[in-house]
Motif scaffolding. Structure first.
Motif, mmCIF file in Angstrom:
data_model
loop_
_atom_site.group_PDB
_atom_site.id
_atom_site.type_symbol
_atom_site.label_atom_id
_atom_site.label_comp_id
_atom_site.label_asym_id
_atom_site.label_seq_id
_atom_site.Cartn_x
_atom_site.Cartn_y
_atom_site.Cartn_z
ATOM 1 N N SER A 38 0.810 -1.214 0.000
ATOM 2 C CA SER A 38 0.000 0.000 0.000
ATOM 3 C C SER A 38 0.845 1.266 0.000
ATOM 4 N N SER A 39 2.058 1.190 0.511
ATOM 5 C CA SER A 39 2.874 2.395 0.629
ATOM 6 C C SER A 39 3.705 2.702 -0.612
ATOM 7 N N VAL A 40 3.941 1.712 -1.471
ATOM 8 C CA VAL A 40 4.808 1.967 -2.625
ATOM 9 C C VAL A 40 4.101 1.829 -3.965
ATOM 10 N N THR A 41 2.931 1.203 -4.005
ATOM 11 C CA THR A 41 2.256 1.013 -5.289
ATOM 12 C C THR A 41 1.416 2.235 -5.657
ATOM 13 N N GLY A 42 1.122 2.310 -6.959
ATOM 14 C CA GLY A 42 0.253 3.372 -7.450
ATOM 15 C C GLY A 42 0.860 4.752 -7.432
ATOM 16 N N ALA A 43 2.192 4.840 -7.418
ATOM 17 C CA ALA A 43 2.863 6.141 -7.390
ATOM 18 C C ALA A 43 4.018 6.158 -8.389
ATOM 19 N N HIS A 44 4.398 7.345 -8.786
ATOM 20 C CA HIS A 44 5.562 7.545 -9.653
ATOM 21 C C HIS A 44 6.729 7.944 -8.763
ATOM 22 N N TRP A 45 7.739 7.091 -8.701
ATOM 23 C CA TRP A 45 8.896 7.336 -7.846
ATOM 24 C C TRP A 45 10.089 7.767 -8.695
ATOM 25 N N THR A 46 10.567 8.982 -8.463
ATOM 26 C CA THR A 46 11.784 9.451 -9.117
ATOM 27 C C THR A 46 12.988 8.865 -8.386
ATOM 28 N N ILE A 47 13.910 8.240 -9.130
ATOM 29 C CA ILE A 47 15.105 7.675 -8.519
ATOM 30 C C ILE A 47 16.106 8.803 -8.287
ATOM 31 N N ASP A 48 16.464 9.006 -7.029
ATOM 32 C CA ASP A 48 17.387 10.087 -6.667
ATOM 33 C C ASP A 48 18.843 9.633 -6.684
ATOM 34 N N SER A 49 19.110 8.473 -6.103
ATOM 35 C CA SER A 49 20.497 8.017 -6.009
ATOM 36 C C SER A 49 20.554 6.536 -5.678
ATOM 37 N N VAL A 50 21.734 5.972 -5.873
ATOM 38 C CA VAL A 50 22.021 4.592 -5.487
ATOM 39 C C VAL A 50 23.313 4.603 -4.678
ATOM 40 N N THR A 51 23.294 3.968 -3.525
ATOM 41 C CA THR A 51 24.480 3.887 -2.677
ATOM 42 C C THR A 51 24.917 2.428 -2.578
ATOM 43 N N VAL A 52 26.145 2.154 -3.047
ATOM 44 C CA VAL A 52 26.707 0.805 -3.038
ATOM 45 C C VAL A 52 28.091 0.856 -2.407
ATOM 46 N N ASP A 53 28.321 -0.023 -1.442
ATOM 47 C CA ASP A 53 29.613 -0.081 -0.735
ATOM 48 C C ASP A 53 29.994 1.287 -0.161
ATOM 49 N N GLY A 54 28.984 2.029 0.302
ATOM 50 C CA GLY A 54 29.231 3.315 0.927
ATOM 51 C C GLY A 54 29.406 4.478 -0.029
ATOM 52 N N LYS A 55 29.390 4.216 -1.337
ATOM 53 C CA LYS A 55 29.571 5.286 -2.325
ATOM 54 C C LYS A 55 28.234 5.595 -2.985
ATOM 55 N N THR A 56 27.841 6.875 -2.981
ATOM 56 C CA THR A 56 26.564 7.296 -3.536
ATOM 57 C C THR A 56 26.719 7.787 -4.971
ATOM 58 N N HIS A 57 25.833 7.301 -5.838
ATOM 59 C CA HIS A 57 25.814 7.694 -7.250
ATOM 60 C C HIS A 57 24.494 8.401 -7.520
ATOM 61 N N ASP A 58 24.551 9.679 -7.908
ATOM 62 C CA ASP A 58 23.339 10.427 -8.224
ATOM 63 C C ASP A 58 22.722 9.912 -9.517
ATOM 64 N N ALA A 59 21.401 9.828 -9.527
ATOM 65 C CA ALA A 59 20.691 9.325 -10.702
ATOM 66 C C ALA A 59 20.561 10.404 -11.765
ATOM 67 N N PRO A 60 20.606 10.022 -13.040
ATOM 68 C CA PRO A 60 20.393 10.997 -14.110
ATOM 69 C C PRO A 60 18.932 11.412 -14.182
ATOM 70 N N SER A 61 18.677 12.513 -14.829
ATOM 71 C CA SER A 61 17.314 13.005 -14.990
ATOM 72 C C SER A 61 16.478 11.979 -15.747
ATOM 73 N N GLY A 62 15.268 11.777 -15.302
ATOM 74 C CA GLY A 62 14.361 10.864 -15.985
ATOM 75 C C GLY A 62 14.328 9.470 -15.395
ATOM 76 N N ALA A 63 15.256 9.134 -14.508
ATOM 77 C CA ALA A 63 15.247 7.804 -13.894
ATOM 78 C C ALA A 63 14.062 7.703 -12.933
ATOM 79 N N HIS A 64 13.278 6.656 -13.082
ATOM 80 C CA HIS A 64 12.084 6.526 -12.251
ATOM 81 C C HIS A 64 11.597 5.092 -12.247
ATOM 82 N N VAL A 65 10.625 4.815 -11.389
ATOM 83 C CA VAL A 65 9.994 3.499 -11.353
ATOM 84 C C VAL A 65 8.553 3.660 -10.893
ATOM 85 N N GLU A 66 7.659 2.856 -11.464
ATOM 86 C CA GLU A 66 6.264 2.811 -11.071
ATOM 87 C C GLU A 66 5.902 1.365 -10.774
ATOM 88 N N ILE A 67 5.276 1.124 -9.638
ATOM 89 C CA ILE A 67 4.900 -0.220 -9.210
ATOM 90 C C ILE A 67 3.382 -0.279 -9.128
#
Length: 268
Positions: A38-67
């Motif tokens: 109920s908390s994640v479905t039915g919405a447009h989520w813009t991807i802001d960043s991904v953090t792997v092994d402590g390093k953060t990578h900012d997402a490019p414009s337009g990256a998103h996901v809909e569930i």
């Protein structure tokens, strides 16, 4: 110009994760998964960043996901479109049956898409939603941060034209016209105004029952280079008379009676 099928059937689909490549199914939302679902479905989520092994990578414009509530997942990793199925359990989500288009974009590092893909398909992702922000965390502590984005309004939004088409084939604007064509619908004035590539103008606009009826536009008379004028001519041809419109979150598609299409996105 870059040509693509609007329904993306002409693009190659590749597995995002070997373990998921042969899976089938439509995803599931179990009775014990109501909190996450109920908390994640039915919405447009813009991807802001991904953090792997402590390093953060900012997402490019337009990256998103809909569930979707049916467990279907659609998104874009910055360049490529992807799809998957979502299975919820408690406060966690698993993405399976994942596939992606294969395109190269000069302004989007392939390394970011790879990092995002590996994180989203790393197994069970714990969900946390707070203040319109979603965090997906893997078992190893890597994270994808997302922000909920509201739907754009039909009226008052600056719709930036990104593609012109004929039936089910879209063609992006030439370099000279990219970012220079847009329109705005004014509910109070009953008009559509904007810049059509080279010239600016306005036309009477009546919106009713999923379609827009446009009057003859009044435009300036500036001459520009050939590619810009050609794009403007095609756009004005599509914006003529009665046109159907389909609004999907922050994208609008206009279709004329003869099958010409205009695709535009809400300008931020």
């Amino acid at each position: 110009m870059y040509r693509q099928r609007l329904i993306l059937t002409a693009l190659t689909l590749l597995p995002l994760a070997a373990a998921c490549g042969t899976e089938t199914g439509s995803g599931s939302v179990g009775s014990d998964a109501r909190d996450a679902a109920s908390s994640v479905t039915g919405a447009h989520w813009t991807i802001d960043s991904v953090t792997v092994d402590g390093k953060t990578h900012d997402a490019p414009s337009g990256a998103h996901v809909e569930i979707g509530e049916n467990g279907r997942v659609q998104g874009n990793s910055g360049c490529n479109h992807f799809s998957a199925t979502a299975t919820f359990k408690g406060d966690s989500i698993d993405l399976g049956d994942t596939s992606s288009t294969e395109m190269a974009c000069d302004d989007v590092p392939a390394s970011f898409e790879t990092t995002l893909t590996r994180t989203l398909t790393a197994g069970s992702l714990k969900t946390r939603v707070k203040d319109q922000r979603l965090t997906l965390t893997t078992g190893d502590g890597d994270r994808v941060r997302l922000s909920k984005e509201q739907d754009a309004s039909l009226y008052g939004t600056k719709w930036r034209v990104t593609a012109l088409g004929d039936k089910d084939v879209a063609e992006s604007l030439p370099k000279g016209a990219d970012g220079k064509a847009y329109f705005v619908l004014d509910e109070d004035k009953g008009t559509l105004s904007g810049r059509f590539g080279c010239n600016s103008g306005t036309a009477k606009a009546t919106v009713r029952d999923g379609h827009i009826t446009l009057g003859t536009p009044k435009t300036t008379r500036v001459m520009c280079d050939g590619s810009l004028m050609k794009a403007e001519k095609s756009l004005l041809s599509a914006l003529d008379g009665r046109i159907d419109y389909r609004l999907n979150h922050r994208t609008i598609t206009l279709t004329s009676t003869n099958g010409e299409t205009v695709t535009a996105v809400a300008d931020k």
